[in-house]
Write a protein that holds these residues in place. Structure first.
Motif, PDB file in Angstrom:
ATOM      1  N   GLU A  69       0.806  -1.216   0.000  1.00 60.75           N
ATOM      2  CA  GLU A  69       0.000   0.000   0.000  1.00 60.75           C
ATOM      3  C   GLU A  69       0.843   1.271   0.000  1.00 60.75           C
ATOM      4  N   GLN A  70       2.145   1.145   0.231  1.00 58.95           N
ATOM      5  CA  GLN A  70       3.028   2.312   0.196  1.00 58.95           C
ATOM      6  C   GLN A  70       3.643   2.533  -1.186  1.00 58.95           C
ATOM      7  N   ILE A  71       3.391   1.614  -2.117  1.00 58.38           N
ATOM      8  CA  ILE A  71       3.923   1.721  -3.481  1.00 58.38           C
ATOM      9  C   ILE A  71       2.809   2.101  -4.442  1.00 58.38           C
ATOM     10  N   PHE A  72       3.046   3.110  -5.265  1.00 56.32           N
ATOM     11  CA  PHE A  72       2.088   3.491  -6.300  1.00 56.32           C
ATOM     12  C   PHE A  72       2.515   2.801  -7.590  1.00 56.32           C
ATOM     13  N   LEU A  73       1.717   1.847  -8.029  1.00 54.93           N
ATOM     14  CA  LEU A  73       2.041   1.020  -9.195  1.00 54.93           C
ATOM     15  C   LEU A  73       1.172   1.420 -10.382  1.00 54.93           C
ATOM     16  N   GLN A  74       1.827   1.780 -11.454  1.00 56.91           N
ATOM     17  CA  GLN A  74       1.127   2.194 -12.672  1.00 56.91           C
ATOM     18  C   GLN A  74       1.496   1.274 -13.829  1.00 56.91           C
ATOM     19  N   THR A  75       0.488   0.853 -14.591  1.00 54.53           N
ATOM     20  CA  THR A  75       0.762   0.098 -15.813  1.00 54.53           C
ATOM     21  C   THR A  75      -0.161   0.599 -16.918  1.00 54.53           C
ATOM     22  N   LYS A  76       0.071   0.085 -18.125  1.00 62.59           N
ATOM     23  CA  LYS A  76      -0.647   0.592 -19.293  1.00 62.59           C
ATOM     24  C   LYS A  76      -1.279  -0.545 -20.090  1.00 62.59           C
TER      25      LYS A  76
END
Length: 287
Positions: A69-76
């Motif tokens: 929950e402390q990591i902001f994970l972005q994908t496409k």
């Protein structure tokens, strides 16, 4: 410290302003890069289905020891996913490959399939179908925020005018000498945040004597000037690297570019040489 600074998406979700980009980092190598970045304080990791390294990115996050929950994970979402069923399967595929229960931000990688990038067909219906799939995962709590990448005004309007949920962010090519000012302003006028990929101009900008002289004046590197420039435009920055030393210096941005120097950088003649990356559609090439 820039790694602790966040912006707020339209739905209230906070997103770190500086991310680690993972394009062109092999799946077998990316876990170590992600783990190292997190150890250095990065909390925003950017990947994509097209990069072929989602599995490794997920591994790096798990191995970092930092709570998910402390990591902001972005994908496409793949640019080619232009129908509902394909998009739905691809989104679930990212969740499975990453090995996560939720994705913080998922965006459509391009309004057009890469082989037809910058063509006349804007794939309005296909983008609405892909957006419907993203929206369903968002409403189900599997994705915390949704957005787009490489979308122009007409592509954004298609979603804004016809979809129940408006795009929350647009990730675009943006760097010194190639800044889409009108598009950035339009996105902001619609309540969207903007992210800059290739904020260092994909490396070729490092040899520019004018930018080098300015960096010397501030006692920083060209890369640091370029990243700081983007951030001072109120745009998020996603510099890509697998080199620990570069990850560290990319985040050492405790200086401010003066208004006069910002105007110089804004008006700089466009540098069009993207080196080996010039073949890719977003840099004007054809795959």
């Amino acid at each position: 410290m820039i790694l602790q600074e966040t912006a707020t998406l339209p739905n209230g979700v906070e997103i770190p302003k500086l991310a680690l980009g993972t394009w062109m980092i092999e799946d077998a190598e990316v876990a170590e890069a992600v783990k190292t970045a997190i150890e250095l304080g990065y909390r925003h990791i950017d990947t994509a289905q097209a990069y072929g390294n989602e599995r490794g990115v997920g591994e790096g996050i798990r191995d970092s020891g930092v709570p998910r929950e402390q990591i902001f994970l972005q994908t496409k979402l793949a640019a080619e996913a232009k129908d509902y069923e394909t998009a739905k399967a691809a989104i679930q595929g990212s969740l499975d490959l990453l090995g996560v229960d939720y994705i913080d931000l998922m965006i459509i990688h391009s309004p057009q399939p890469w082989m037809e990038f910058a063509g006349e067909d804007r794939f309005f219906e296909g983008n609405l179908a892909a957006w419907k799939a993203l929206t369903e995962f968002y409403e189900a709590g599997k994705i915390r925020a949704i957005g787009v990448s490489n979308f122009q005004k007409e592509d954004l309007d298609n979603l804004i005018d016809n979809a129940a949920v408006a795009p929350m962010i647009n990730q675009v090519l943006c760097h010194v000498s190639n800044t889409p000012f009108e598009l950035i302003d339009y996105c902001k006028s619609k309540g969207m945040l903007v992210e800059a990929y290739s904020p260092i101009g994909h490396g070729q900008i490092l040899d520019n004597p004018e930018i080098k002289a300015m960096a010397d004046k501030y006692g920083v590197t060209v890369a640091q000037i370029c990243i700081r420039y983007v951030l001072q435009l109120d745009v998020l920055a996603l510099p890509k690297t697998k080199t620990p030393a570069h990850m560290k210096t990319n985040a050492e941005l405790d200086f401010v570019i003066s208004d006069a120097d910002m105007e110089t950088l804004k008006s700089m003649e466009q540098i069009k040489d993207y080196g080996e990356a010039s073949m890719f559609p977003v840099y004007g090439g054809k795959l």
